[in-house]
Design a protein around this motif. Structure first.
Motif, PDB file in Angstrom:
ATOM      1  N   THR A   1     -11.025  20.811  18.590  1.00  0.00           N
ATOM      2  CA  THR A   1     -10.859  21.688  17.433  1.00  0.00           C
ATOM      3  C   THR A   1      -9.903  22.846  17.723  1.00  0.00           C
ATOM      4  O   THR A   1      -9.015  23.118  16.905  1.00  0.00           O
ATOM      5  CB  THR A   1     -12.223  22.190  16.932  1.00  0.00           C
ATOM      6  OG1 THR A   1     -13.010  21.054  16.555  1.00  0.00           O
ATOM      7  CG2 THR A   1     -12.088  23.112  15.743  1.00  0.00           C
ATOM      8  N   PRO A   2     -10.031  23.548  18.853  1.00  0.00           N
ATOM      9  CA  PRO A   2      -9.060  24.629  19.116  1.00  0.00           C
ATOM     10  C   PRO A   2      -7.615  24.126  19.193  1.00  0.00           C
ATOM     11  O   PRO A   2      -6.702  24.792  18.705  1.00  0.00           O
ATOM     12  CB  PRO A   2      -9.515  25.209  20.451  1.00  0.00           C
ATOM     13  CG  PRO A   2     -10.973  24.885  20.534  1.00  0.00           C
ATOM     14  CD  PRO A   2     -11.105  23.549  19.860  1.00  0.00           C
ATOM     15  N   ALA A   3      -7.405  22.947  19.783  1.00  0.00           N
ATOM     16  CA  ALA A   3      -6.050  22.392  19.862  1.00  0.00           C
ATOM     17  C   ALA A   3      -5.529  22.056  18.474  1.00  0.00           C
ATOM     18  O   ALA A   3      -4.373  22.341  18.146  1.00  0.00           O
ATOM     19  CB  ALA A   3      -6.041  21.144  20.747  1.00  0.00           C
ATOM     20  N   ALA A   4      -6.375  21.464  17.637  1.00  0.00           N
ATOM     21  CA  ALA A   4      -5.967  21.117  16.279  1.00  0.00           C
ATOM     22  C   ALA A   4      -5.669  22.373  15.467  1.00  0.00           C
ATOM     23  O   ALA A   4      -4.686  22.430  14.731  1.00  0.00           O
ATOM     24  CB  ALA A   4      -7.053  20.282  15.604  1.00  0.00           C
ATOM     25  N   LYS A   5      -6.514  23.380  15.617  1.00  0.00           N
ATOM     26  CA  LYS A   5      -6.326  24.647  14.894  1.00  0.00           C
ATOM     27  C   LYS A   5      -4.996  25.298  15.283  1.00  0.00           C
ATOM     28  O   LYS A   5      -4.216  25.715  14.420  1.00  0.00           O
ATOM     29  CB  LYS A   5      -7.503  25.573  15.210  1.00  0.00           C
ATOM     30  CG  LYS A   5      -7.507  26.875  14.455  1.00  0.00           C
ATOM     31  CD  LYS A   5      -8.793  27.639  14.768  1.00  0.00           C
ATOM     32  CE  LYS A   5      -8.855  28.983  14.123  1.00  0.00           C
ATOM     33  NZ  LYS A   5      -8.828  28.944  12.671  1.00  0.00           N
ATOM     34  N   ALA A   6      -4.717  25.359  16.563  1.00  0.00           N
ATOM     35  CA  ALA A   6      -3.467  25.962  17.043  1.00  0.00           C
ATOM     36  C   ALA A   6      -2.253  25.153  16.597  1.00  0.00           C
ATOM     37  O   ALA A   6      -1.239  25.722  16.168  1.00  0.00           O
ATOM     38  CB  ALA A   6      -3.495  26.070  18.569  1.00  0.00           C
ATOM     39  N   THR A   7      -2.347  23.845  16.667  1.00  0.00           N
ATOM     40  CA  THR A   7      -1.221  22.990  16.279  1.00  0.00           C
ATOM     41  C   THR A   7      -0.992  23.045  14.775  1.00  0.00           C
ATOM     42  O   THR A   7       0.154  23.126  14.321  1.00  0.00           O
ATOM     43  CB  THR A   7      -1.445  21.543  16.759  1.00  0.00           C
ATOM     44  OG1 THR A   7      -1.694  21.565  18.170  1.00  0.00           O
ATOM     45  CG2 THR A   7      -0.234  20.669  16.478  1.00  0.00           C
TER      46      THR A   7
END
Length: 136
Positions: free
Chosen positions: A69-75
């Protein structure tokens, strides 16, 4: 795998942009870079550089969506911001030598729509997944 709105949006947009990048390779013809390009779906002008950009962005979104989720949010937030800038600046590039991606009005509208969804999701949803600093 816990599904979050950011992961879902990143995965879907990633898959769609990868598909668009692959399909665009078949219509771009010999146009590698520049203002000229083939029409994808009869309305979106693309050249090979534009398709490579779609493949890279699609791959980044899909990988982030499958990762966390953090990677998706940042991307989502990063790609959304880039698409917002490209959607706005793109209107001024048409008809100039700087239009190396063969952008047209349909592309600008799609980039702005993608920016709204990606930025909206990245900035507004899954708020508890980012690290917050304590205020003293």
């Amino acid at each position: 795998m816990t599904q979050s709105p950011n992961r879902l949006v990143a995965t879907i947009f990633g898959a769609v942009y990868l598909l668009v990048g692959v399909l665009g390779l078949f219509v771009a013809g010999g146009n590698i870079v520049g203002e000229e390009g083939g029409l994808l779906l009869g309305i979106f002008q693309v050249n090979h550089l534009h398709n490579v950009a779609h493949l890279i962005i699609g791959g980044a979104l899909l990988a982030a969506g499958l990762r966390s989720t953090p990677a998706a949010k940042a991307t989502n937030t990063t790609v959304g911001a880039v698409y917002l800038l490209l959607g706005i600046v793109g209107f001024f590039l048409v008809g100039t030598a700087l239009n190396i991606l063969a952008l047209n009005t349909a592309d600008h509208i799609l980039h702005l729509a993608s920016a709204i969804v990606l930025l909206g999701t990245g900035l507004a949803l899954d708020r508890g997944t980012t690290t917050r600093r304590a205020v003293a």
